[in-house]
Design an enzyme around this catalytic site. Structure first.
Site, short mmCIF file in Angstrom:
data_model
loop_
_atom_site.label_atom_id
_atom_site.label_comp_id
_atom_site.label_asym_id
_atom_site.label_seq_id
_atom_site.Cartn_x
_atom_site.Cartn_y
_atom_site.Cartn_z
CG HIS A 21 -1.61 -1.19 1.58
ND1 HIS A 21 -1.47 -1.85 2.78
CD2 HIS A 21 -2.48 -1.93 0.85
CE1 HIS A 21 -2.24 -2.92 2.79
NE2 HIS A 21 -2.85 -3.00 1.63
CB CYS A 129 -10.92 -12.04 -5.64
SG CYS A 129 -9.43 -12.93 -5.97
CB CYS A 143 -8.26 -17.90 -5.14
SG CYS A 143 -7.71 -16.24 -5.53
CE LYS A 297 -0.33 -8.68 -3.84
NZ LYS A 297 -1.76 -8.79 -3.88
#
Ligand code: MSP
Length: 519
Positions: A21, A129, A143, A297
């Protein structure tokens, strides 16, 4: 005066702010600062995305209301952004009354136009998601992004007629090569559109019996709005849609910054929603890669987050900010490590820039009575330094237009190298020991003070605090107030003889490499 409207994604309030972020916000902040300094009327929007199942789920786990979680975590984002000094103009929350009103107005408008219909749907849903997945999103039954199993869901819902606009959108993307950039994401968006089986129409409702935490559909009180339909509209609310005095100019210059995880909603859903609302598409979608730690990630679910406040505490925020901006190539993934951060800060900031600042100002104190000296006759060496400034500024402008921040910084640091080399050649510390060299020393110090002024101005969008400190030490506090500041960077010769300078402490003391756990 041109307008410039810059946005970050609005962040989910189920997590604390982390490096990911922070990166997008640093990037958008840098571009916003750059545009302000070139004289554009800039509006920078960031904020939090608060509705939806993801938030309701976390609230239920913690036994508090979604509103409480939203209030707490939205505050955490805002106060972190304030402590890091981001220059946003509005911090929007999707629970803000003007946003709720805008979403309902748009839903009603699109419904009245016949672009929304009702049907039963059967699909695989990922709460991470917040959408139904397609085959491309699933690997080994999980996912790909969240590494969790999607749920089979059968539900009656409202759908937005998206598929009939795919052809138009593909045409728009092809005809405007910098609409989605860099190119790899433009190509990915086109591939999504070609593979229509995976897209279809967009489900835009959730039955209240399953989820109450959302904006109620104005035409059916048994449903709330799907969180992505609600969230994307923040970009309109934030710009003052529909009748804010600056809305039209802002919208005509809108640039969104996102990472590749949310390419689909921004590249596909959003332009089609805008078309249904009767608005032009945004100007640019700027898509960056991921910060990875140990090749994965960064995310809350993987538990490998890097806190920006911890980085600020440990290294100072400008050092962290510099590393993020300098080490990510726009569009590609990058690996974060403290070793890499320390190496980058030591080489570029402590050695190159820090050294130039300290020797220029120390010598100005020692040989020129702590005032910018008068420039005497110049020679080819001085002319080379003066000529390097507009070259660097030109490269910065060119790279900033394409969001290639690392290359813009590279260009500024090439200029720093030029000035350091110039000082080595002139060696005023040696010259000062000889007779009759006063003018040469004065000219050398004038040239380096003047180059430093230009460098500090060029650096302002990237390292705002460092830039302000250098200018202050050059007796130019306030040089960043006002418009067209970046033009001043190219106007060689603006430094005035006699301006008092100060030495100050080392800007970036050399950092020790982080202690290794296995040491
Ligand atoms: N709420 C949605 C966005 C709605 S915008 C209308 C959302 N929120 S999020 O909290 O998950 O933030 C995703 C964004 O955070 C990414 O697109 C990116 O900007 C940033 N990042 C989160 N993790 C990241 C990395 N590991 N690396 C780089 N940026 C990433 O999605």
């Amino acid at each position: 005066m041109s307008s410039c409207y810059i946005t970050t994604p609005i962040y989910y309030v189920n997590a604390e702010p982390h490096i990911g972020h922070t990166y997008t916000t640093v990037l958008a902040d840098t571009i916003a600062r750059y545009h302000r300094l070139t004289g554009d009327e800039t509006f920078f929007l960031t904020g939090t995305d608060e509705h939806g199942e993801k938030i309701a789920e976390v609230a239920a786990q913690r036994g508090v209301s979604p509103q409480e979680i939203s209030d707490q975590n939205s505050d955490a984002f805002r106060s972190t952004w304030d402590r890091l000094g981001f220059s946003y103009d509005r911090f929007i929350r999707t629970t803000d009354p003007d946003h709720v009103e805008t979403v309902q107005r748009i839903l009603q408008q699109v419904h009245d136009a016949g672009d929304i219909y009702f049907k039963e749907y059967d699909g695989l849903y990922c709460v991470g998601c917040e959408r139904f997945l397609t085959e491309r999103d699933i690997e080994d039954g999980l996912c790909k992004d969240h590494e969790r199993a999607p749920e089979q869901r059968v539900e009656s819902n409202y759908f937005f007629k998206m598929s009939e606009h795919f052809e138009w959108l593909a045409g728009h993307i092809e005809a405007n090569p910098d609409f989605i950039r860099p190119e790899r994401y433009k190509n990915e968006a086109l591939a999504m559109l070609r593979d229509e089986s995976g897209l279809g129409d967009l489900c835009i409702s959730r039955p209240k019996e399953r989820l109450e935490w959302g904006i109620e559909l104005p035409f059916d009180a048994n449903y709330v709005c799907y969180v992505w339909f609600d969230a994307l509209i923040n970009y309109l609310t934030g710009a003052g849609y529909p009748d804010g005095p600056k809305f039209s100019e802002r919208w005509a210059s809108a640039q969104h910054f996102v990472a590749k995880d949310i390419l689909k909603p921004h590249a596909i859903f959003w332009p089609i929603m805008l078309r249904a609302i009767g608005l032009e598409p945004y100007r640019h979608l700027n898509v960056h890669g991921y910060w990875n730690v140990d090749a994965r990630k960064v995310s809350k679910s993987l538990g490998n987050m890097i806190s920006p406040l911890a980085m600020q505490e440990q290294y100072g925020f400008e050092a962290f900010r510099f590393f993020l901006l300098r080490d990510m190539v726009f569009g590609l993934d990058s690996n974060f490590s403290e070793e890499a951060l320390v190496a980058r800060v030591n080489s570029d900031l402590a050695n190159n820039l820090g050294n130039l600042v300290s020797r220029t100002l120390n010598m100005t104190a020692r040989y020129a009575g702590a005032c910018v000296p008068a420039c005497g006759p110049t020679d080819v060496l001085e002319d080379e330094v003066a000529a390097a400034v507009p070259v660097a500024a030109g490269k910065v402008a060119q790279h900033m237009q394409r969001c290639e921040i690392h290359r813009a910084l590279e260009a500024i640091f090439e200029l720093v190298d030029v000035v350091n080399r110039y000082l080595e050649q002139r060696a005023p510390w040696k010259a000062a020991k000889q007779e009759g060299t006063e003018q040469l020393v004065a000219t050398t110090l004038y040239t380096s003070c003047e180059a430093l002024r230009c460098i500090a101005l060029l650096l302002a969008p990237f390292l705002p605090a460092t830039s302000a400190t250098i200018l202050e030490r050059l007796g130019l506090a306030g040089a960043l107030d006002g418009a067209h500041i970046l033009d001043d960077a190219c106007a060689w010769g603006r430094s005035k003889a006699g301006t008092p300078t100060t030495k100050g402490a080392a800007l970036f003391p050399r950092l020790d490499p982080p202690a290794r756990e296995d040491a």
